[in-house]
Design an enzyme around this catalytic site. Structure first.
Site, PDB file in Angstrom:
ATOM      1  N   ASP A  43       0.679  -1.214  -0.157  1.00  0.00           N
ATOM      2  CA  ASP A  43       0.121  -0.011   0.014  1.00  0.00           C
ATOM      3  C   ASP A  43       1.095   1.279   0.065  1.00  0.00           C
ATOM      4  OD1 ASP A  43      -1.887   2.090   0.913  1.00  0.00           O
ATOM      5  OD2 ASP A  43      -2.168   1.281   2.668  1.00  0.00           O
ATOM      6  N   HIS A  50      -3.845   4.343   6.877  1.00  0.00           N
ATOM      7  CA  HIS A  50      -2.501   3.897   6.029  1.00  0.00           C
ATOM      8  C   HIS A  50      -0.963   4.235   6.846  1.00  0.00           C
ATOM      9  CE1 HIS A  50      -5.314   3.228   2.931  1.00  0.00           C
ATOM     10  NE2 HIS A  50      -6.001   4.243   3.287  1.00  0.00           N
TER      11      HIS A  50
END
Length: 555
Positions: A195, A368
């Site tokens: 990611d 994130h």
């Protein structure tokens, strides 16, 4: 697993060079496993489009090879495209309990629940899909029950992180599976797909608990009602709001369809703990004193139809913001939504609410990982090859630089585009051509029937409007029997432009007579002649280029 002469191909079908519509296909021999099937929200120039999903032409062409779709977590950008994909390819869907709970609600809306096989997995599951052995590891994110995926085939192990951060003090107490990641690293990982959303941010992403602390402070100080808008999927944050409400003896009411649905699913599956009597119906809010009320709402992105935006505009049926209310906007703007949020926050201030939002407080942390966490993932997994995913190009580029800093050689890092095919054979990697990939636009019930040409027309219409020219001509000799009538929409205000439209009328008549005199009888040629002559005249007079539609009827 023994080696064979097959190749492993990794094909991203969405999520690269963009935020959203994440989808990746892993193919070995005759077996394809798909990871995630997301959607993304339209960009500003996609007029009238509701959502955008990946182009799955490649999967449809190879549907007898697709063994299943495996989901990392329940966010729209990872599961939102599922109903559209399953209409073309009916394969089993694998996910954790909460993820499948959210998927079920989606499939029910599309009448697909009875025909789709849903299989629940945990971070201990191992499933065999063709020649792939798929296993899972728990990660932290802004929705519970998030997993990363390890796909093992005779060519080696691929690790697909999904969305993640490393939260050392998670709200639900479930740590990421560090040991499992390290174990995979020990065994040797062929390729890591990780990611890249926060690759530009130095340091670590703060723990969700930090938000809990801020929420507690606000609840302690607020004297009247508290209205909190956040992502409907952020169950950990909702839990912290409920905990604070119970601590300070407030009742919680939920408004906004997606928030109500998600909370019901999370309570039913045991992901949200709520004491009896904490929740009240929105209709009962008025009966309670202001200092006893908390309203949980959607609309943290300033979406025009969401609960918070309607409250700010005083158009919500059940809740109206009043001076003295404390409004918490607990989310950061998704790129492209900044103006909508700013407008809503402005409006709330105007009403007299006390607004707490991300720029000025700690009411939101990202789901994130920032740079140090991305490096930790790389160091735990120690992949031979690295493909940054889930992010715009600059994020992928910066993530690739982080990978080099942790020791992955530059020639073993690949920044791909959607549709690029990455092939692995005998431990060697190469880029091997492209497959069809791109965006399918959904407008109302239409899937993919609006393309570039329709969007270009919408853009033209939105910029300079339209003129329709209606003429009736004689079949025998081409004389004008009635008209030309000119109808204008969005071009000029007719009452103030009579002279311009009369002159336009005259030009159409002259052009038609000239074309008939030259024996032009092809309708398309006549229409083109009218369009060109009128377009030239209008541009000279107004410097605008409206869309011109000549309609010619013959009698």
């Amino acid at each position: 697993m023994s080696k064979s002469n097959h190749k492993l191909s990794i094909i991203p079908l969405g999520g690269l060079g963009e935020i959203g519509k994440n989808m990746t296909a892993y193919q070995y021999g005759n077996d394809i496993v798909v990871v995630d099937a997301g959607l993304k929200f339209p960009e500003e120039d996609m007029l009238g489009i509701d959502v955008v999903i990946p182009d799955v032409t490649y999967l449809v062409e190879n549907k007898n090879r697709v063994r299943g779709i495996v989901l990392t977590h329940g966010h729209e950008d990872h599961i939102g495209g599922l109903p559209y994909v399953l209409k073309h390819i009916n394969v089993p869907v694998y996910g954790t309990r909460l993820t499948l709970g959210l998927v079920e609600a989606k499939l029910r809306e599309h009448n697909l629940l009875d025909v789709t096989k849903l299989v629940t997995v945990t971070n201990r599951s191992q499933i065999k899909l063709g020649q792939f052995l798929v296993s899972f590891f728990h990660t932290n994110h802004s929705i519970p029950d998030t997993v990363g995926i390890a796909l093992e085939c005779p060519e080696g192990i691929c690790v697909h992180t999904g969305d993640f951060k490393f939260d050392f003090t998670p709200v639900d107490g479930r740590m990421a599976d560090y040991h499992k990641l390290a174990e995979l690293g020990e065994r040797g990982v062929l390729c890591l797909l990780s990611d890249s959303t926060n690759a530009e941010r130095p340091g670590y992403t703060m723990s969700e608990r930090v938000v809990g602390q801020t929420i507690d402070d606000v609840f302690r100080q607020a004297e009247k009602r508290i209205i909190l808008a956040t992502f409907a999927s952020n169950i950990h944050r909702i839990q912290q709001v409920i905990d604070a409400a119970e601590r300070y003896d407030r009742k919680v009411s939920v408004v906004g369809r997606s928030m109500v649905n998600n909370i019901n699913i999370a309570v039913e599956l045991g992901y949200l703990r709520v004491n009896k009597g904490t929740m009240v119906d929105p209709d009962d809010i008025a009966k309670l004193p202001a200092h006893k009320v908390v309203i949980l709402s959607t609309g943290s992105q300033g979406e025009p139809m969401s609960a918070l935006t309607r409250m700010a505009r005083a158009t919500h049926r059940k809740v109206e913001i009043v001076p003295g209310d404390t409004v918490i906007v607990a989310a950061s703007p998704i790129p492209g939504n900044e103006k909508d949020i700013a407008r809503t926050i402005d409006q709330l201030f105007r009403i007299g609410a006390n607004v707490i939002y991300q720029q000025v407080s700690g009411v939101h942390v990202s789901g994130h990982g920032s740079q140090e966490e991305l490096k930790l993932m790389l160091n735990l997994v120690r992949p031979k090859y690295f493909i940054p995913v889930h992010g715009e190009f600059r994020m992928l580029k910066i993530h690739s630089e982080l990978a080099q800093a942790t020791g992955v050689p530059e020639d073993r890092i690949f920044i791909l585009d959607n549709g690029d095919v990455m092939e692995f054979q005998g431990g060697e990697a190469r880029q091997a051509g492209k497959v069809t990939a791109g965006a399918v636009l959904i407008d109302g019930l239409g899937v993919g029937d609006v393309g570039n040409i329709v969007l270009r027309d919408r853009k033209l219409l939105s910029q300079d409007g339209i003129l329709v020219v209606v003429v009736t001509m004689s079949k025998q000799d081409g004389t004008i029997l009635s008209g030309p009538d000119i109808i204008s929409r969005g071009f000029v205000y007719v009452r103030e432009s009579e002279a311009l439209l009369e002159e336009a009328n005259r030009i159409v008549t002259v052009t038609l007579k000239k074309l008939v005199a030259e024996n032009v009888s092809e309708w398309s040629s006549i229409k083109t002649g009218v369009r060109d002559a009128l377009g030239r005249f209008l541009y000279e007079q107004t410097r605008r280029r409206p869309m011109i539609l000549p309609i010619i009827m013959e009698v």
